[in-house]
Design a protein around this motif. Structure first.
Motif, PDB file in Angstrom:
ATOM      1  N   ALA A 387       0.820  -1.210   0.000  1.00 35.84           N
ATOM      2  CA  ALA A 387       0.000   0.000   0.000  1.00 35.84           C
ATOM      3  C   ALA A 387       0.855   1.262   0.000  1.00 35.84           C
ATOM      4  N   VAL A 388       1.895   1.292   0.820  1.00 32.38           N
ATOM      5  CA  VAL A 388       2.692   2.522   0.897  1.00 32.38           C
ATOM      6  C   VAL A 388       3.520   2.712  -0.370  1.00 32.38           C
ATOM      7  N   ILE A 389       4.026   1.620  -0.955  1.00 26.22           N
ATOM      8  CA  ILE A 389       4.754   1.776  -2.224  1.00 26.22           C
ATOM      9  C   ILE A 389       3.804   2.269  -3.310  1.00 26.22           C
ATOM     10  N   GLY A 390       2.587   1.735  -3.329  1.00 24.19           N
ATOM     11  CA  GLY A 390       1.597   2.178  -4.307  1.00 24.19           C
ATOM     12  C   GLY A 390       1.272   3.651  -4.154  1.00 24.19           C
ATOM     13  N   PRO A 416       9.257 -14.000   2.592  1.00 23.51           N
ATOM     14  CA  PRO A 416       9.373 -14.008   1.126  1.00 23.51           C
ATOM     15  C   PRO A 416       8.299 -13.165   0.448  1.00 23.51           C
ATOM     16  N   ILE A 417       7.133 -13.041   1.083  1.00 26.75           N
ATOM     17  CA  ILE A 417       6.072 -12.215   0.498  1.00 26.75           C
ATOM     18  C   ILE A 417       6.496 -10.748   0.512  1.00 26.75           C
ATOM     19  N   MET A 418       7.145 -10.334   1.603  1.00 24.21           N
ATOM     20  CA  MET A 418       7.668  -8.967   1.669  1.00 24.21           C
ATOM     21  C   MET A 418       8.653  -8.723   0.523  1.00 24.21           C
ATOM     22  N   GLY A 419       9.553  -9.676   0.305  1.00 24.56           N
ATOM     23  CA  GLY A 419      10.530  -9.537  -0.769  1.00 24.56           C
ATOM     24  C   GLY A 419       9.880  -9.473  -2.135  1.00 24.56           C
ATOM     25  N   ALA A 422       8.064  -6.029  -2.632  1.00 27.87           N
ATOM     26  CA  ALA A 422       8.995  -4.918  -2.822  1.00 27.87           C
ATOM     27  C   ALA A 422       9.723  -5.012  -4.162  1.00 27.87           C
ATOM     28  N   ALA A 423      10.150  -6.217  -4.533  1.00 30.24           N
ATOM     29  CA  ALA A 423      10.892  -6.367  -5.792  1.00 30.24           C
ATOM     30  C   ALA A 423      10.019  -6.035  -6.988  1.00 30.24           C
ATOM     31  N   ARG A 424       8.762  -6.416  -6.924  1.00 31.27           N
ATOM     32  CA  ARG A 424       7.855  -6.174  -8.039  1.00 31.27           C
ATOM     33  C   ARG A 424       7.520  -4.682  -8.180  1.00 31.27           C
ATOM     34  N   ASP A 450      14.631 -14.656  -1.292  1.00 32.26           N
ATOM     35  CA  ASP A 450      13.970 -15.745  -2.018  1.00 32.26           C
ATOM     36  C   ASP A 450      12.676 -15.246  -2.659  1.00 32.26           C
ATOM     37  N   GLY A 451      11.923 -14.482  -1.881  1.00 29.48           N
ATOM     38  CA  GLY A 451      10.688 -13.937  -2.423  1.00 29.48           C
ATOM     39  C   GLY A 451      10.946 -12.934  -3.530  1.00 29.48           C
ATOM     40  N   ALA A 452      11.969 -12.103  -3.334  1.00 32.50           N
ATOM     41  CA  ALA A 452      12.301 -11.103  -4.356  1.00 32.50           C
ATOM     42  C   ALA A 452      12.704 -11.768  -5.667  1.00 32.50           C
ATOM     43  N   HIS A 453      13.495 -12.832  -5.580  1.00 37.04           N
ATOM     44  CA  HIS A 453      13.970 -13.508  -6.786  1.00 37.04           C
ATOM     45  C   HIS A 453      12.907 -14.377  -7.437  1.00 37.04           C
ATOM     46  N   SER A 454      11.794 -14.583  -6.734  1.00 34.07           N
ATOM     47  CA  SER A 454      10.704 -15.357  -7.343  1.00 34.07           C
ATOM     48  C   SER A 454       9.976 -14.545  -8.417  1.00 34.07           C
ATOM     49  N   VAL A 455      10.188 -13.238  -8.408  1.00 39.51           N
ATOM     50  CA  VAL A 455       9.600 -12.366  -9.430  1.00 39.51           C
ATOM     51  C   VAL A 455      10.470 -12.453 -10.686  1.00 39.51           C
ATOM     52  N   PRO A 456       9.888 -12.710 -11.845  1.00 40.93           N
ATOM     53  CA  PRO A 456      10.691 -12.774 -13.076  1.00 40.93           C
ATOM     54  C   PRO A 456      11.554 -11.533 -13.245  1.00 40.93           C
TER      55      PRO A 456
END
Length: 541
Positions: A387-390, A416-419, A422-424, A450-456
């Motif tokens: 929400a805050v990034i949006g 991982p959800i946080m990552g 944020a990465a997306r 791990d979560g961040a790298h799960s994003v293509p």
């Protein structure tokens, strides 16, 4: 002052004098002036609440409590035996099979049930509790109320700050605080009520005039077994069979959890107006029309100040302003006004009061004359971070850097959800340490990564790993160009970083301020290498 026999009757305990001797009558007749869970916090005249614990029984510290002047001990059978071993003097022991369950009632009795003398507003939910509490406080003050605030950031009595360490204090401290507020003429209290406080009985025997519900998303699953259990804990503020059910309720029904909570709050009530609903993100359907409070025509300006139309149960449409950016803060503001109205405060005055509220560590800007936006926010759960990034993305045409980590000894599933979130959403993600507590910081960062790298790769921002939080913040500032945004998330108003049981001084606002001062002196360097000890994880162009 309360007599031991009166306290025992109030909580259903039996009074036993251990080491009975000639002083037995005096032990029974002693007057109680306070109650505390901590042996080191005992003052003469207090009851020591000695509860069984996971590692040790509280009664193991009875000797210290008695030396400090405790006149009685509230405990269970096992604790009674430990008290008898701790002293040879006669001591009144209030024996209860579940002393933790009796603690709230005991505390309220000792302090004369102070919450009955004030209107107490309890606010629960995953996100928005702190901001909504500050908005309610401002609205009530504008309406002429004498207000107490109990929350994550601080406790205040008529605007005077008292340090706070828990979102909701333990029952003895809470009822003692209520008693002080009553003595100082407070007529209305607004307080954050966490799921831990509800589940562990910290607010037991508090009489809530109104309960408010913000929303529910994933958090605290280290404590609650799943989201339904988490919801059930928060529902104790509204449920028909709950001893702390608020007399009235205001529920935001923008999501499915809110609609479910409104059903819980409505069960078994004869007065249909005792539960008010607030919809701020509706789409004009029948459910929106049935809401008691609705928001329309919300418009932010270039500074983030938002104006909106709030229509209440009286059918009057009022124009309102909230100075905090983000659509979710319109929701918080609408809920705040509705809560003020439920305790009888003037609605127009409350709306005037919320207009200029600033909340420490919530979308808090740090200005050092730089040519980009620097913001500190408390977002430490996936939905709040998203929400805050949006909000910041909508307010800028530049790039966004996010510095974030995850807390140790807390819900591991959200890391991982946080990552991923944020990465997306960010152009640069700097994964760093939050409060590692007793965990290995590198392992926490690895889960976030791990979560961040799960994003293509084509869909994510550039990723850096810099464990040292100050270095991570400095790297994000050095990366920024005019018109960009640097968001430091996770700790907000906190002024310490907890590592291996030691809280080291650390304030994100001060650290980013220092980095900005250096940036202004040296100027942007035009590139963004990882800081010493950091690593680079690539990302989209």
């Amino acid at each position: 002052m309360t007599q031991i026999s009166v306290l025992a009757d109030a909580i259903g305990a039996r009074v036993e004098i251990v080491n009975a001797a000639a002083g037995e009558d005096a032990a029974r007749a002693a007057a109680i002036t306070g109650i505390d869970l901590r042996a080191q916090g005992i003052r003469p005249g207090d009851v020591f609440a000695a509860l069984p614990g996971a590692r040790a029984h509280g009664a193991s510290y009875a000797g210290t409590a008695l030396e400090r002047g405790a006149v009685a001990v509230l405990t269970d059978e096992a604790g009674r035996d430990l008290v008898a071993e701790a002293t040879s003097d006669p001591v009144a022991v209030l024996v209860h099979p579940e002393p933790r369950a009796a603690l709230g009632a005991a505390s309220a009795t000792v302090y004369g049930h102070p919450s009955r003398s004030m209107q107490v507003i309890g606010i629960t939910g995953t996100s928005g509790k702190t901001t909504t509490s500050y908005l309610v406080e401002a609205g009530l003050v504008a309406a002429g109320r004498v207000v107490g605030l109990v929350g994550t950031v601080e406790t205040r009595i008529e605007g005077i700050r008292v340090p706070s360490t828990l979102t909701t204090p333990e029952a003895p401290q809470l009822h003692a605080l209520f008693a002080v507020m009553r003595e100082r003429g407070v007529d209305t209290v607004v307080m954050e009520v966490s799921s831990h406080a509800l589940a562990l009985g910290r607010v037991d025997a508090t009489e809530f005039a109104v309960g408010g519900f913000t929303n529910l998303s994933q958090d605290h699953l280290d404590f609650h077994k799943d989201l339904d259990d988490y919801f059930g804990a928060k529902a104790r503020l509204f449920a028909e069979d709950s001893p702390v059910r608020a007399r009235r309720a205001v529920v935001c029904t923008d999501d499915v959890w809110g609609r479910r909570m409104a059903e819980v709050a409505s069960a078994g009530r004869d007065d249909a107006t005792a539960v008010r609903t607030v919809i701020t993100g509706g789409d004009g359907d029948a459910a929106d029309a049935a809401a008691d409070w609705t928001v329309t025509d919300d418009v932010p300006d270039e500074t983030g100040v938002q104006q909106f139309t709030l229509t209440g149960p009286d059918g009057i449409a009022r124009r309102a302003t909230v100075g905090l950016p983000g659509r979710y803060n319109v929701t918080n503001a609408a809920l705040a006004v509705a809560l003020c109205a439920e305790v009888g405060a003037d609605i127009d005055a409350a709306i005037r009061g919320i207009a200029d509220v600033a909340v420490p560590g919530r979308v808090e800007r740090v200005e050092r004359g730089q040519d980009f936006l620097a913001v500190v926010d408390y977002a430490h759960k996936p939905a709040a971070l998203e929400a805050v990034i949006g909000t910041l993305r909508a307010a800028t045409e530049g790039r966004i850097a996010v510095v974030v980590g995850a807390g140790g000894d807390r819900d591991r599933t959200k890391r991982p959800i946080m990552g991923e979130v944020a990465a997306r959403a960010a152009d640069l993600l700097v994964v760093t340490d939050d409060n590692p507590r007793t965990e290995n910081p590198a392992a926490i960062r690895a889960a976030v990564l791990d979560g961040a790298h799960s994003v293509p790769a084509a869909e994510r921002g550039e990723i850096l790993e810099i464990g040292d939080r100050a270095a991570a913040i400095a790297a994000a500032v050095a990366w920024a160009r005019p018109g960009d945004v640097v968001l430091v998330a996770g700790k907000g108003h906190e002024t310490g970083q907890e590592i291996e049981g030691v809280k080291h001084p650390f304030d994100d606002r001060e650290v980013i301020g220092a980095a900005l001062d250096k940036y202004r002196t040296a100027g942007p360097d035009g590139h963004h290498p990882p800081a010493a000890g950091g690593s680079h994880h690539g990302g989209k162009a």
